[in-house]
Each structure stands twice: as C-alpha cells, then as structure tokens.
Design an enzyme around this catalytic site. Sequence first.
Site, short mmCIF file in Angstrom:
data_model
loop_
_atom_site.label_atom_id
_atom_site.label_comp_id
_atom_site.label_asym_id
_atom_site.label_seq_id
_atom_site.Cartn_x
_atom_site.Cartn_y
_atom_site.Cartn_z
N THR A 18 0.81 -1.30 -0.12
CA THR A 18 0.18 -0.07 -0.08
C THR A 18 0.95 1.28 -0.06
O THR A 18 0.62 2.07 -0.81
CB THR A 18 -0.88 -0.11 1.26
OG1 THR A 18 -1.91 -1.12 1.22
CG2 THR A 18 -1.74 1.27 1.51
N GLN A 24 0.17 -9.51 -5.89
CA GLN A 24 -0.46 -11.13 -5.86
C GLN A 24 0.35 -11.99 -6.60
O GLN A 24 0.19 -13.37 -6.48
CB GLN A 24 -2.02 -11.02 -6.05
CG GLN A 24 -3.02 -10.49 -5.15
CD GLN A 24 -2.89 -11.30 -3.98
OE1 GLN A 24 -2.81 -12.35 -3.87
NE2 GLN A 24 -3.36 -10.69 -2.66
N SER A 37 4.63 -7.23 -1.67
CA SER A 37 4.56 -7.18 -0.15
C SER A 37 4.85 -8.66 0.30
O SER A 37 4.47 -9.58 -0.21
CB SER A 37 3.00 -6.63 0.37
OG SER A 37 2.66 -6.98 1.39
N HIS A 53 4.05 -10.35 2.99
CA HIS A 53 3.20 -11.19 3.67
C HIS A 53 2.41 -12.03 2.44
O HIS A 53 1.68 -12.86 2.89
CB HIS A 53 2.23 -10.52 4.80
CG HIS A 53 1.13 -9.67 3.97
ND1 HIS A 53 -0.22 -10.05 4.12
CD2 HIS A 53 1.29 -8.52 3.54
CE1 HIS A 53 -0.80 -9.12 3.61
NE2 HIS A 53 -0.07 -8.02 3.33
N THR A 65 13.87 4.81 10.83
CA THR A 65 14.74 3.61 11.01
C THR A 65 14.27 2.27 10.50
O THR A 65 12.78 2.17 10.40
CB THR A 65 14.95 3.39 12.59
OG1 THR A 65 15.33 4.76 13.32
CG2 THR A 65 15.99 2.25 12.87
N CYS A 78 -21.32 -7.02 3.90
CA CYS A 78 -22.42 -6.45 4.31
C CYS A 78 -22.25 -5.29 4.80
O CYS A 78 -21.52 -5.12 5.81
CB CYS A 78 -23.11 -7.53 5.09
SG CYS A 78 -24.94 -7.80 4.34
#
Length: 379
Positions: A71, A176, A196, A198, A234, A322
Amino acid sequence: MRIYLDFNATTPVHPEVCTAMQEMLRENWGNPSSTYIEGARARRAIEEAREQVAALIGANFDEILFTGSATEANNTAIHSIARANDRTRFLSSTIEHPSVDEPLAFLGEQDSKIVQIGVDEAGRLDLTALRLQVDDRTALVAVILANNEIGVVQDMSTIAEIAHRVGAHLHVDATQALGKIPVDVATLGADSLVGSAHKFYGPKGAGFLWARDGVPVAPWIRGGPQEKRRRGGTENTSGIVGLGCAAELARRELPVRSAECARLRDRLWNGIAQGVHSVCRNGSAEHVLPNTLNVEFKGAAGDLLLEMLDGEGVSVSAGAACASGSIEPSHVLSALGRTPLEARATLRFSTGLGTDEAQIDRVLALLPELVARAREVAA
Ligand SMILES: Cc1ncc(COP(=O)(O)O)c(C=O)c1O
C-alpha cells in the site's frame, strides 16, 4: 486442524523466514545508520535482502526501496510520478487494489484527470479502450499484474508497449503475482513495480517499490536519510530480512509451489463443478494465478456460506460485504459485470503451502450441503 484457503489475503510466515527474523531480533539489532560494528552488520543484512528481492524480479539491487507495505509502495510510486510530471492524465483499470485507486482519486481531487479502463467478462484489460485513452498527456498507466480476487493475469508486455508509445510510465502492482508466477521487470516492460512480503510467506509490515534506474522517487515519508532519503525512519530490519529470505525461497521454489497450488486448485474446482449444481467460475481460467479460484454459487447467500464454512474450520473469503444491511459487491466483480446478488453468492478460494488433497476433499464433502442451506436462506 483448520483448513486455510485464503492465501491471497495473507500467508503464514515460512519457518526459514521466522528463523532469519529471530536471528535479526536477537543478534543483529543494531541501527543500520550507526557507523560502528553493530550498525554495519545490520546494514549488511539489509543490503543482502535488497539483493534477494532484486533477484526475484530480475532488477538491480539499488533500484529497490523498502517500504512498510505494498500500500505504501503504491502510494509512493503514484505520488512520485505525479510530482515529476507536467502531464496530468492518469490511467488505471477498474480492477485495481484500493492502494492504487485511492491515491489516484486523491490526484483527481486536484488538477489531474483519472481514467479507469474497463475489463472484459474474463477480467482482462480492454486493450482497445486503453489504446484510445492513452495520449501524449498521459503521465501514468497503472495496472495490477494479477488481481487479488479473481487472480486474472494481464498481458503486461502489450500494455507496456501501448503506454511507452506515448512516453507514459507503466506502474505494476505485482503484490499477488510474486511467488506465484514468474515476475521479471524487463519481460513485463514495467517502469515501477511493488510487492509485499506477507503475500509470499514473509512477515507483515514489509513491502518494496522497485523503480527503474532514472525514475525519480519522491519521499512519501520524510524525516531521515534512510533509503537514500526516499523513506525516512529507522529501517524495519527484521521485517526486511524476512522479506529478503521469503523472496529467495519464492525464487527457488516457485515452479514446485505453483504446480502444487494449481493441482489442488483444479481438484477443488473439478470437485465443485461435479458436486454442486449451478456454479460458475469468475474470470479467465487460462490467464489466472495457479492458486486462485473465484466461484459463484448461484442463488446462495455467500456471507452465510462463509460463516458456515468458518464454523466447520474452513477459511475462505467473500465476493461481497454486508455494510449497514445492504450488500456491497466487490468492485472487481462489478467490473466483470456481476450484479450485487451474483457477487453476494461468490466465494474466493486460494491455495498455498500446506494445502493438501485431504483438505480439498473435506471442503468438497462439506460444500453440497452448506450451499444448499445457503441457497434456502437466500431464496
Ligand atoms: C493486489 C494488491 N495490492 C496491494 C495490496 C496491499 O498490500 P499490503 O497489505 O502490503 O499493504 C494487496 C493486499 O491485499 C493486494 O492484494
């Protein structure tokens, strides 16, 4: 034991990555900006990670900027391109991640013109529309290499050719794709690209921006000399080392990982298609990540199906959320032409390291009954 089939949301940290990070935290905790031995050791670990990330995407190591996430990397790239350009036209697709959509929308609130190019029913970018929209006022073309929800992979080299014909910058969100399909910046024709950790068995909070030599990168976070003054603060040394280690493993193991993910994903889809009536797969089945399956269970309440699967120990994700009583379909499924009700009936399954046949077969055994119940509720 739970069955995790949501590897596009995040992945567990690989044991080797864990070991490398723990060693950093325990033994190599110096500040990489310090000039004495502890600092120099931490600096060396960061630079080694930079080489590992560069090797994963076929780049030069000094073109890699470490960030806190994809991001942040997308924000930095878009901000940098906007600052360095007199051109005011920014093109992207209708299926970008919010970390591309929202910084572009922010530019749109100023003087820039933002144009989103549509996709066809299979989720592939409309190249004719792109050719029509791109012109010599275009600063940027930003396209997601592989979509997080439907896994569809774009024809990036053709997109690059179209963008470069008018001198526009091509920014690629490869978050992705990395670790799932080969990603090579030269083959793609990209000018900048993000990823990224993760999403490929590294830690959260560690991402990167690659920008081709000569592409100006303006700091998004100011306040220090780190990362050649392009990102103050840092460094997250253990996170960066985890990212580097995950990149190295992804590069080495990619063919085996993706073949196994595809085999299990296909087993899941074949089983669903045989065992549950009225299902349809969203997005191209040809140009798709090896691990991703997006399925509409026609007429079912997807939110309930997700909940029931969760209750049975299975984690997947939904095609609609929702929000205050109404159904908010994902913008990706809307871009493919799906109605809110169709999006509500959709689930995403994504396989990864640790997925096995027994897990897939357990999900296949559960689905007919659960889908029938989710259809009754929606009827
Ligand atoms: C395509 C894509 N881009 C960007 C991101 C953002 O990544 P991060 O979690 O590192 O901010 C994600 C995460 O879901 C993603 O799937």
